[in-house]
Design an enzyme around this catalytic site. Structure first.
Site, PDB file in Angstrom:
ATOM      1  N   SER A 299       0.851  -1.199   0.000  1.00  0.00           N
ATOM      2  CA  SER A 299       0.000   0.000   0.000  1.00  0.00           C
ATOM      3  C   SER A 299       0.883   1.244   0.000  1.00  0.00           C
ATOM      4  CB  SER A 299      -0.941  -0.016   1.213  1.00  0.00           C
ATOM      5  OG  SER A 299      -1.921   1.013   1.107  1.00  0.00           O
ATOM      6  N   ASN A 300       0.322   2.381   0.375  1.00  0.00           N
ATOM      7  CA  ASN A 300       1.076   3.634   0.410  1.00  0.00           C
ATOM      8  C   ASN A 300       0.583   4.485   1.580  1.00  0.00           C
ATOM      9  OD1 ASN A 300      -1.269   5.265  -0.646  1.00  0.00           O
ATOM     10  ND2 ASN A 300      -0.917   3.939  -2.418  1.00  0.00           N
ATOM     11  N   ARG A 301       1.046   5.714   1.674  1.00  0.00           N
ATOM     12  CA  ARG A 301       0.783   6.543   2.846  1.00  0.00           C
ATOM     13  C   ARG A 301      -0.495   7.373   2.747  1.00  0.00           C
ATOM     14  NH1 ARG A 301       5.482   6.626   5.925  1.00  0.00           N
ATOM     15  NH2 ARG A 301       7.382   6.022   4.816  1.00  0.00           N
ATOM     16  N   SER A 302      -1.272   7.214   1.710  1.00  0.00           N
ATOM     17  CA  SER A 302      -2.475   8.031   1.550  1.00  0.00           C
ATOM     18  C   SER A 302      -3.481   7.785   2.678  1.00  0.00           C
ATOM     19  CB  SER A 302      -3.147   7.734   0.202  1.00  0.00           C
ATOM     20  OG  SER A 302      -4.345   8.461   0.068  1.00  0.00           O
TER      21      SER A 302
ATOM     22  N   ALA B  52      -4.799   7.205  -4.175  1.00  0.00           N
ATOM     23  CA  ALA B  52      -3.436   6.807  -4.544  1.00  0.00           C
ATOM     24  C   ALA B  52      -3.489   5.326  -4.907  1.00  0.00           C
ATOM     25  CB  ALA B  52      -2.476   7.061  -3.394  1.00  0.00           C
TER      26      ALA B  52
END
Length: 394
Positions: free
Chosen positions: A204-207, A272
């Protein structure tokens, strides 16, 4: 009124104490209330009382604005409500006199303005006051006429501050008149997708989803029918008329977007979305049996590029270098009408309540916006989307 920024101007009138109830009522309806008092108003009700009830320091001095200029305060306002409005304040606004903090903010603001007169009946019917009221109406001010009843002098006449319910109704009408997106269906995505590795792990990512949720709120407030497709647990409260579809992966989001966009006027891809996902997703948790593990990835489909039809397409670009070049390339390659680009290097933007960004449109125009809250940014972005939609309608 959820999330609306309302400036409540209080002037030197015996009815100033009634404005305390207005603060409570507006906040109960979900508004953020910033009280601005004239010097005369402080002779009737204390600054502390308004500060305590509004949850924000009341402003009452041109030279002590808590670090905010009257221009900054005016730009953040969705509505300016002056209740009670004295004869002198009405006269000051009618002739463009910005000699006190309230008149300076009001004259600098471009939002709707509601003025609720309250004074002695003879003062209200005076030719000069009536001429000033007429002038304010010609400027686009909404005037709430004073009520008939017993005045402070003991006399019966027309001069009392209107009932709180009538004032709230006037504010609501002013807000409703801003709903220029009625009849428009807007799809908004939020959060970072999760691409499964096994039964417990994912990429995943930091969104955080904050930007997407703020956009959904802003679009709904302007009358749009909003479908929010999100991977994130709601980071802020939304009106129950916003349709929320929860998804997890890029593929799930793609399917939800394709379905929602069949009847959409615009799509705003604030999510994102993962660029890659594991080729294989193990059904069980992968055990730690060796020092190294190779993860093979495959590219995901670009969601907004797959959207067909004539709806307005707005993308986001989160970059760490060459912001303008990368954003312009995405605008062209994905055939977007507009792109919102963020510099996320150094941990900025993701997860934060604030953002700074540049908007680039298909016609080549661009505008950079300095540090502001994501709620404020959402208002700016939806305003630009509204312009694109109105242009399409013509």
């Amino acid at each position: 009124m959820i999330g609306k920024n309302i400036i409540l101007g209080v002037t030197g009138s015996i009815a100033a104490y009634k404005a305390l109830d207005l603060v409570v009522s507006l906040r109960t309806l979900g508004a953020n209330v910033q009280v601005v008092m004239t010097e005369a108003a402080t002779r009737f009700v204390s600054v502390l009382s308004f500060s305590a009830l509004s949850g924000q320091q009341a402003i009452c001095n041109m030279w002590e604005e808590n670090g905010l200029s009257h221009i900054t305060i005016a730009q953040k306002a969705d509505i300016i409500l002056i209740a009670p409005a004295s004869a002198s304040t009405i006269a000051r606004l009618a002739c463009g006199d910005a000699s006190d903090i309230l008149s300076a903010i009001t004259l600098a603001a471009t939002c709707p303005k509601v003025v609720c007169a309250a004074m002695n009946d003879n003062m209200y019917v005076n030719t000069a006051t009536q001429a000033n009221v007429k002038t304010l109406k010609s400027y686009g001010f909404k005037i709430v006429e004073p009520a008939y009843g017993r005045l402070a002098s003991g006399k019966i006449g027309r001069g009392r501050l209107a009932d709180a319910s009538d004032i709230i109704a006037a504010v609501q009408v002013a807000i409703d008149e801003q709903k220029d997106l009625l009849g428009q269906a807007i799809v908004i995505t939020a959060g970072g997708t999760r691409e499964a590795i096994d039964a417990v792990r994912f990429i995943s990512n930091r969104s955080s989803g904050k930007m997407g949720f703020a956009l959904a709120q802003a679009a709904w407030q302007r009358g749009a029918k909003v479908t929010l497709i999100s991977t994130a647990t709601p980071p802020l409260e939304l009106h129950d008329k916003v349709d929320i579809t929860m998804v997890d992966s890029a593929l799930e989001m793609q399917k939800a977007v394709q379905q929602a966009c069949l009847q959409a006027s615009a799509i705003i891809m604030a999510a994102a979305v993962a660029d890659y996902k594991p080729v294989y997703q193990e059904e069980q948790k992968i055990k730690k049996t060796s020092e190294h593990m190779t993860l093979q990835l495959i590219r995901t489909e670009d969601i907004i590029s797959q959207v067909s039809g004539c709806c307005i397409k707005v993308g986001f670009a989160a970059e760490t270098a060459d912001l303008l070049k990368q954003a312009k390339d995405k605008l062209k390659n994905k055939n977007l009408d507009m792109i919102v680009a963020n510099d996320v290097s150094g941990g900025r933007v993701f997860g934060s309540d604030n953002t700074q960004f540049v908007i680039i449109k298909k016609d080549g125009s661009s505008h950079f916006y300095e540090d502001m809250s994501k709620t404020e940014a959402a208002t700016v972005i939806i305003e630009e989307v509204a312009k694109l939609l109105n242009k399409e309608d013509k």
